[in-house]
Design a protein around this motif. Structure first.
Motif, PDB file in Angstrom:
ATOM      1  N   GLN A   1       0.676  -1.288   0.054  1.00  0.00           N
ATOM      2  CA  GLN A   1       0.068   0.098  -0.087  1.00  0.00           C
ATOM      3  C   GLN A   1       0.737   1.249  -0.016  1.00  0.00           C
ATOM      4  OE1 GLN A   1      -2.537  -0.600   3.343  1.00  0.00           O
ATOM      5  NE2 GLN A   1      -3.568  -2.148   2.483  1.00  0.00           N
ATOM      6  N   ARG A   2       1.906   1.093   0.610  1.00  0.00           N
ATOM      7  CA  ARG A   2       2.995   2.399   0.681  1.00  0.00           C
ATOM      8  C   ARG A   2       3.826   2.478  -0.680  1.00  0.00           C
ATOM      9  NH1 ARG A   2       3.498   4.747   5.573  1.00  0.00           N
ATOM     10  NH2 ARG A   2       5.362   5.783   4.884  1.00  0.00           N
ATOM     11  N   GLY A   3       3.566   1.507  -1.839  1.00  0.00           N
ATOM     12  CA  GLY A   3       4.066   1.903  -3.134  1.00  0.00           C
ATOM     13  C   GLY A   3       5.281   0.537  -3.220  1.00  0.00           C
ATOM     14  N   GLY A   4       4.949  -0.272  -2.787  1.00  0.00           N
ATOM     15  CA  GLY A   4       6.244  -1.339  -2.941  1.00  0.00           C
ATOM     16  C   GLY A   4       5.957  -1.726  -4.270  1.00  0.00           C
ATOM     17  N   VAL A   5       6.846  -2.078  -5.101  1.00  0.00           N
ATOM     18  CA  VAL A   5       6.756  -2.602  -6.610  1.00  0.00           C
ATOM     19  C   VAL A   5       6.934  -4.175  -6.693  1.00  0.00           C
ATOM     20  CG1 VAL A   5       7.274  -0.356  -7.683  1.00  0.00           C
ATOM     21  CG2 VAL A   5       9.234  -1.934  -7.296  1.00  0.00           C
ATOM     22  N   GLU A   6       6.516  -4.804  -7.682  1.00  0.00           N
ATOM     23  CA  GLU A   6       6.893  -5.976  -8.122  1.00  0.00           C
ATOM     24  C   GLU A   6       8.410  -6.278  -8.462  1.00  0.00           C
ATOM     25  OE1 GLU A   6       5.143  -9.882  -8.007  1.00  0.00           O
ATOM     26  OE2 GLU A   6       4.008  -8.054  -7.705  1.00  0.00           O
ATOM     27  N   LEU A   7       9.004  -7.136  -7.743  1.00  0.00           N
ATOM     28  CA  LEU A   7      10.452  -7.388  -8.033  1.00  0.00           C
ATOM     29  C   LEU A   7      10.677  -8.134  -9.388  1.00  0.00           C
ATOM     30  CD1 LEU A   7      11.842  -8.207  -4.491  1.00  0.00           C
ATOM     31  CD2 LEU A   7      11.698  -6.183  -5.531  1.00  0.00           C
ATOM     32  N   PRO A   8      11.690  -7.852 -10.038  1.00  0.00           N
ATOM     33  CA  PRO A   8      11.700  -8.436 -11.410  1.00  0.00           C
ATOM     34  C   PRO A   8      12.391  -9.793 -11.329  1.00  0.00           C
ATOM     35  CG  PRO A   8      13.500  -6.776 -11.198  1.00  0.00           C
ATOM     36  CD  PRO A   8      12.436  -6.493  -9.931  1.00  0.00           C
ATOM     37  N   PHE A   9      12.327 -10.550 -12.501  1.00  0.00           N
ATOM     38  CA  PHE A   9      12.927 -11.822 -12.423  1.00  0.00           C
ATOM     39  C   PHE A   9      14.393 -11.422 -12.540  1.00  0.00           C
ATOM     40  CE2 PHE A   9      15.059 -14.957 -15.107  1.00  0.00           C
ATOM     41  CZ  PHE A   9      14.669 -16.086 -14.589  1.00  0.00           C
ATOM     42  N   PRO A  10      15.374 -12.356 -11.829  1.00  0.00           N
ATOM     43  CA  PRO A  10      15.042 -13.799 -10.898  1.00  0.00           C
ATOM     44  C   PRO A  10      14.965 -13.067  -9.506  1.00  0.00           C
ATOM     45  CG  PRO A  10      17.170 -13.492 -11.716  1.00  0.00           C
ATOM     46  CD  PRO A  10      16.808 -11.938 -12.117  1.00  0.00           C
ATOM     47  N   LEU A  11      14.851 -12.102  -9.264  1.00  0.00           N
ATOM     48  CA  LEU A  11      15.030 -11.648  -7.555  1.00  0.00           C
ATOM     49  C   LEU A  11      14.381 -12.733  -6.662  1.00  0.00           C
ATOM     50  CD1 LEU A  11      15.660  -7.916  -7.472  1.00  0.00           C
ATOM     51  CD2 LEU A  11      17.268  -9.731  -7.148  1.00  0.00           C
ATOM     52  N   PRO A  12      12.767 -12.737  -6.985  1.00  0.00           N
ATOM     53  CA  PRO A  12      12.148 -13.627  -6.239  1.00  0.00           C
ATOM     54  C   PRO A  12      12.619 -15.100  -6.040  1.00  0.00           C
ATOM     55  CG  PRO A  12      10.481 -12.177  -7.478  1.00  0.00           C
ATOM     56  CD  PRO A  12      12.108 -12.166  -8.060  1.00  0.00           C
ATOM     57  N   GLN A  13      12.976 -15.612  -7.335  1.00  0.00           N
ATOM     58  CA  GLN A  13      13.651 -16.932  -7.297  1.00  0.00           C
ATOM     59  C   GLN A  13      14.987 -17.092  -6.606  1.00  0.00           C
ATOM     60  OE1 GLN A  13      12.482 -15.097  -9.963  1.00  0.00           O
ATOM     61  NE2 GLN A  13      10.640 -16.299 -10.491  1.00  0.00           N
ATOM     62  N   LEU A  14      15.824 -16.088  -6.698  1.00  0.00           N
ATOM     63  CA  LEU A  14      16.968 -15.901  -5.856  1.00  0.00           C
ATOM     64  C   LEU A  14      16.781 -15.990  -4.235  1.00  0.00           C
ATOM     65  CD1 LEU A  14      19.288 -13.815  -8.057  1.00  0.00           C
ATOM     66  CD2 LEU A  14      19.528 -16.277  -7.931  1.00  0.00           C
ATOM     67  N   MET A  15      15.683 -15.245  -4.040  1.00  0.00           N
ATOM     68  CA  MET A  15      15.334 -14.832  -2.630  1.00  0.00           C
ATOM     69  C   MET A  15      14.852 -16.477  -2.061  1.00  0.00           C
ATOM     70  SD  MET A  15      13.434 -11.389  -2.850  1.00  0.00           S
ATOM     71  CE  MET A  15      12.604 -11.298  -1.200  1.00  0.00           C
ATOM     72  N   HIS A  16      14.111 -17.068  -2.837  1.00  0.00           N
ATOM     73  CA  HIS A  16      13.679 -18.398  -2.479  1.00  0.00           C
ATOM     74  C   HIS A  16      14.620 -19.499  -2.405  1.00  0.00           C
ATOM     75  CE1 HIS A  16      10.866 -21.855  -2.215  1.00  0.00           C
ATOM     76  NE2 HIS A  16      11.454 -22.474  -3.169  1.00  0.00           N
ATOM     77  N   VAL A  17      15.588 -19.223  -3.299  1.00  0.00           N
ATOM     78  CA  VAL A  17      16.723 -20.368  -3.276  1.00  0.00           C
ATOM     79  C   VAL A  17      17.702 -20.118  -1.892  1.00  0.00           C
ATOM     80  CG1 VAL A  17      18.976 -21.009  -4.188  1.00  0.00           C
ATOM     81  CG2 VAL A  17      16.909 -20.725  -5.509  1.00  0.00           C
ATOM     82  N   SER A  18      17.975 -18.789  -1.558  1.00  0.00           N
ATOM     83  CA  SER A  18      18.603 -18.442  -0.434  1.00  0.00           C
ATOM     84  C   SER A  18      17.767 -18.894   0.806  1.00  0.00           C
ATOM     85  CB  SER A  18      19.153 -16.787  -0.521  1.00  0.00           C
ATOM     86  OG  SER A  18      17.971 -16.280  -0.245  1.00  0.00           O
ATOM     87  N   SER A  19      16.453 -18.756   0.796  1.00  0.00           N
ATOM     88  CA  SER A  19      15.802 -19.123   2.000  1.00  0.00           C
ATOM     89  C   SER A  19      15.877 -20.665   2.145  1.00  0.00           C
ATOM     90  CB  SER A  19      14.226 -18.786   1.880  1.00  0.00           C
ATOM     91  OG  SER A  19      13.599 -19.049   2.818  1.00  0.00           O
ATOM     92  N   MET A  20      15.990 -21.420   1.032  1.00  0.00           N
ATOM     93  CA  MET A  20      15.777 -22.961   1.173  1.00  0.00           C
ATOM     94  C   MET A  20      17.190 -23.234   1.742  1.00  0.00           C
ATOM     95  SD  MET A  20      12.859 -24.068   0.134  1.00  0.00           S
ATOM     96  CE  MET A  20      13.361 -25.948   0.009  1.00  0.00           C
TER      97      MET A  20
END
Length: 213
Positions: A185-204
């Motif tokens: 709601q404060r204006g956060g934008v959708e992160l471009p590929f491949p950032l979400p995927q890299l975040m997921h891998v680092s989380s795993m």
């Protein structure tokens, strides 16, 4: 009332204090643990170790959340966004304290690698902030979405009778969903590929290591 402006040295010392509190696992929660008043369930040794491993992951996740928020707040462009990030970090401090308490109740300990997790997450948070507030807030949205998903997984994996851990994770899940919605709601934008995927891998990777170490 005179409000003192913090110098760079003051901010550095405050940051060090926050890091030590997060890493040492001794923060003070502002809210009582959701598990307060719930009777401890009888767990066999394998169940206790498994519950402790899951809660250690969640504790480490909250260490990372503290570092991410503080790293983002340190370099936020707008003062109101900085305050928003610090407020969210305060609620994450509750999560950290609740997880630390639950680990003690399970006769276990936090991850030995928490200093490493904190340092890496702070750097990532600062880098996100350098990209600008919309990207930084978008990073919050994606992070909280992924955290909410893994909390749902942990709710399924906990021993059925471990109600103390379960209610803690349920409240954390509620808070994480709210943090994601607020950042969007404060204006956060959708992160471009491949950032979400890299975040997921680092989380795993973090989850696999923190479960044991």
């Amino acid at each position: 009332m005179n409000i003192r402006t913090l110098s760079p040295l003051d901010r550095l010392l405050v940051g060090c204090e926050r890091a030590l509190e997060a890493i040492a696992g001794s923060p003070q929660a502002q809210r009582p643990s959701p598990a307060a008043g719930i009777v401890e369930a009888e767990l066999d040794e394998a169940e206790r170790r498994h519950a402790a491993g899951l809660m250690r992951i969640n504790h480490t996740g909250e260490v990372c959340a503290q570092a991410l928020y503080f790293g983002q707040a340190a370099l936020a462009r707008a003062a109101d966004n900085r305050e928003h990030l610090l407020h969210a970090a305060a609620e994450e401090t509750d999560h950290l304290a609740w997880c630390a308490q639950r680990l003690q109740q399970l006769d276990s300990r936090p991850s030995l690698l928490n200093p490493l997790w904190y340092a890496g997450s702070y750097a990532i948070g600062a880098a996100a902030a350098l990209a600008g507030d919309p990207v930084s807030l978008g990073f919050v949205v994606e992070t909280e979405r992924q955290v909410e998903t893994h909390l749902a997984e942990h709710l399924e994996k906990l021993p059925a009778q471990d109600e103390r851990s379960r209610v803690v994770l349920k409240q954390m899940q509620i808070d994480e969903i709210r943090h994601a919605q607020a950042a969007q709601q404060r204006g956060g934008v959708e992160l471009p590929f491949p950032l979400p995927q890299l975040m997921h891998v680092s989380s795993m990777v973090m989850k696999a290591v923190a479960y044991r170490v």
